[in-house]
Design a protein around this motif. Structure first.
Motif, PDB file in Angstrom:
ATOM      1  N   UNK A  54       0.847  -1.206   0.000  1.00  0.00           N
ATOM      2  CA  UNK A  54       0.000   0.000   0.000  1.00  0.00           C
ATOM      3  C   UNK A  54       0.882   1.255   0.000  1.00  0.00           C
ATOM      4  N   UNK A  55       0.407   2.235  -0.728  1.00  0.00           N
ATOM      5  CA  UNK A  55       1.144   3.506  -0.808  1.00  0.00           C
ATOM      6  C   UNK A  55       0.291   4.577  -0.138  1.00  0.00           C
ATOM      7  N   UNK A  56       0.885   5.222   0.875  1.00  0.00           N
ATOM      8  CA  UNK A  56       0.140   6.286   1.580  1.00  0.00           C
ATOM      9  C   UNK A  56       0.884   7.611   1.470  1.00  0.00           C
ATOM     10  N   UNK A  57       0.153   8.605   1.066  1.00  0.00           N
ATOM     11  CA  UNK A  57       0.724   9.953   0.962  1.00  0.00           C
ATOM     12  C   UNK A  57       0.000  10.811   1.998  1.00  0.00           C
ATOM     13  N   UNK A  58       0.753  11.363   2.949  1.00  0.00           N
ATOM     14  CA  UNK A  58       0.128  12.129   4.030  1.00  0.00           C
ATOM     15  C   UNK A  58       0.482  13.606   3.945  1.00  0.00           C
ATOM     16  N   UNK A  59      -0.524  14.421   3.805  1.00  0.00           N
ATOM     17  CA  UNK A  59      -0.363  15.891   3.850  1.00  0.00           C
ATOM     18  C   UNK A  59       0.821  16.378   3.021  1.00  0.00           C
TER      19      UNK A  59
ATOM     20  N   UNK B 107      -1.826  17.262   0.047  1.00  0.00           N
ATOM     21  CA  UNK B 107      -2.459  16.129  -0.646  1.00  0.00           C
ATOM     22  C   UNK B 107      -2.318  14.869   0.201  1.00  0.00           C
ATOM     23  N   UNK B 108      -3.438  14.183   0.404  1.00  0.00           N
ATOM     24  CA  UNK B 108      -3.399  12.876   1.070  1.00  0.00           C
ATOM     25  C   UNK B 108      -4.003  11.854   0.126  1.00  0.00           C
ATOM     26  N   UNK B 109      -3.312  10.744   0.011  1.00  0.00           N
ATOM     27  CA  UNK B 109      -3.722   9.757  -0.980  1.00  0.00           C
ATOM     28  C   UNK B 109      -3.362   8.367  -0.474  1.00  0.00           C
ATOM     29  N   UNK B 110      -4.323   7.462  -0.529  1.00  0.00           N
ATOM     30  CA  UNK B 110      -4.027   6.065  -0.168  1.00  0.00           C
ATOM     31  C   UNK B 110      -4.303   5.189  -1.368  1.00  0.00           C
ATOM     32  N   UNK B 111      -3.311   4.411  -1.760  1.00  0.00           N
ATOM     33  CA  UNK B 111      -3.465   3.562  -2.935  1.00  0.00           C
ATOM     34  C   UNK B 111      -3.234   2.099  -2.555  1.00  0.00           C
TER      35      UNK B 111
ATOM     36  N   UNK C 141       4.620   7.066   2.356  1.00  0.00           N
ATOM     37  CA  UNK C 141       4.960   5.811   3.023  1.00  0.00           C
ATOM     38  C   UNK C 141       4.593   4.633   2.137  1.00  0.00           C
ATOM     39  N   UNK C 142       5.474   3.649   2.133  1.00  0.00           N
ATOM     40  CA  UNK C 142       5.215   2.420   1.378  1.00  0.00           C
ATOM     41  C   UNK C 142       5.021   1.278   2.363  1.00  0.00           C
ATOM     42  N   UNK C 143       4.118   0.372   2.044  1.00  0.00           N
ATOM     43  CA  UNK C 143       3.964  -0.798   2.911  1.00  0.00           C
ATOM     44  C   UNK C 143       5.130  -1.744   2.601  1.00  0.00           C
TER      45      UNK C 143
END
Lengths: 254, 201
Positions: free
Chosen positions: B1-6, B20-24, B59-61
């Motif tokens: 999972x790829x998480x982009x926080x603020x 930008x916040x994005x969860x993929x 952040x990457x899982x």
């Protein structure tokens, strides 16, 4: 038109200068001051027939080549290190400036006191060629495209492959052009070192003797030899520059 | 999972991405659309680690996450052939040439011995795509991969991308919204500059 440009034009230019030389010699009418082109050619042919000529010429070329050959890896290595370390770059910078701005004869005279006479021509050649190569290699490193390095980093490419496929092609044109311009300089500096340091078995010693024994035909004949050597080495480097600039499709690599 | 926080990114005090916040997910084909110059490529560069965020984090899982990317400007090595460019990411070994050649065929490049200056814009893009696919990665990033391609070639290239990226995450910036809807599993449309908002996919 092509034949005129390739053959007739250079021949006419050479003839013009030979006529000018002949005229000057005839006006002075003293072969102890200025021998005629024919006298010089005659002396040149006598010299080339001598076994010593081949020995002296080969040794002089060898000494110059040693200086060039040492300066190449040293320039690559130090330029690479300096691109990674600003401290080292700052430390080396005054040495490069001194090497570039000090008259070659000062270096030769200092070297006479410090090192073995035999290595002076190679050392002086090195000091003339190294700064030119160093600065150009550094410029090549600075001009390496950032985008390609970013691409390589994204793919996790090894540093060896980065050097081989990205840095080296970027530096190559700078290096070859620097090498091409500095070899002529190297020959002149190397022979000057032989003259001033009076190196045995060298073209420089022969030049020095010709001056001391008032043999201007010898002086001019040896000068012609130096010019021919310089032109041949420059041509060889230029040919190398041209051929390495061409892309080669290896059969195995398609 | 790829998480982009603020995540925020600015160039010369101009915001390109703002909070930008994005969860993929771990896998799937995600298309990113939006007007030209809105910061889509910058987002890919940030995910690839080419650019550093001004604020926020990505952040990457998993401990290790490998990324492969096809760039908008292709970024091919000028002195290497199409085949050698693809083989470059495979370690530049003779043993991997056949794999590189196969990938090029799959994106429709048959004359693999051509140099970049002998290739059209569309061909360069496809060589860049083949090069990206050559690397085994957890995340594949494609920046405008179909920009210079006709519809038939774009379809063929998209099929090659999908074939080689099964089970992993693909993020592609695609200008043509209709084409993006047709080939992607999900489409994110950024309609304002700077890119902002919260997206969970």
């Amino acid at each position: 038109m092509k034949i005129f440009k390739k053959v007739a034009l250079p021949l006419s230019v050479a003839l013009f200068w030979l006529v000018l030389w002949q005229a000057a010699a005839m006006i002075l009418n003293n072969s102890l001051i200025l021998p005629t082109p024919l006298e010089t050619l005659k002396r040149l042919l006598e010299l080339t027939a001598d076994n010593e000529f081949r020995k002296f010429t080969a040794l002089s070329i060898l000494r110059i080549f040693i200086g060039i050959l040492i300066s190449i890896p040293v320039a690559w290595f130090t330029a690479a290190l300096c691109s990674k370390s600003k401290v080292l770059s700052s430390l080396l910078s005054p040495a490069i400036t001194i090497m570039k701005s000090t008259p070659v004869v000062s270096f030769i005279l200092i070297a006479i006191f410090l090192v073995d006479r035999q290595i002076i021509p190679s050392l002086i050649t090195f000091m003339m060629v190294y700064p030119v190569l160093f600065e150009n290699i550094q410029e090549g490193i600075n001009q390496t495209p950032d985008e390609l390095l970013q691409m390589a980093n994204t793919f996790g490419i090894s540093w060896v492959l980065k050097v081989k496929r990205i840095y080296f092609p970027a530096i190559k044109p700078f290096f070859l052009s620097a090498l091409s311009t500095s070899v002529g300089l190297a020959v002149k500096a190397g022979v000057a070192a032989e003259v001033v340091a009076y190196i045995p078995d060298s073209i420089g010693k022969k030049l020095s003797d010709a001056k001391s024994f008032m043999e201007p035909a010898d002086l001019l004949a040896w000068t012609v030899v130096i010019i021919i050597i310089s032109l041949l080495i420059e041509k060889a480097v230029r040919a190398m520059t041209k051929s390495s600039g061409r892309r080669s499709k290896h059969a195995s690599d398609k | 999972m790829l998480r982009i926080n603020d995540l925020s990114k600015s160039f010369n005090n101009k915001d390109v991405i703002k909070n930008l916040s994005l969860s993929l997910p771990d896998s799937g084909f995600i298309a990113i659309c939006g007007p030209s110059g809105c910061g889509k490529s910058t987002l890919l560069h940030l995910i690839a680690g080419i650019e550093k965020p001004s604020e926020g984090e990505i952040c990457f899982s998993g401990e290790k996450c490998s990324i492969s990317m096809s760039f908008q400007d292709s970024r091919l090595l000028a002195e290497r052939t199409a085949l050698q460019n693809v083989n470059f990411v495979l370690g530049d070994k003779k043993a991997t040439l056949s794999r590189a050649e196969k990938l090029l065929f799959e994106v429709g490049i048959t004359d693999v011995g051509l140099y970049p200056d002998e290739l059209s814009g569309g061909m360069k893009a496809r060589v860049s795509i083949a090069r990206a696919l050559a690397k085994d990665a957890d995340i594949y990033l494609f920046d405008e991969p179909f920009a210079n391609l006709d519809m038939e070639t774009a379809e063929m290239t998209a099929a090659a991308i999908k074939k080689h990226t099964e089970g992993v995450l693909v993020i592609a910036v695609i200008h043509d919204k209709e084409f993006a809807v047709r080939i992607a599993d999900r489409v994110i449309y950024f309609d304002e500059t700077p890119i902002t908002g919260e997206y969970i996919i």
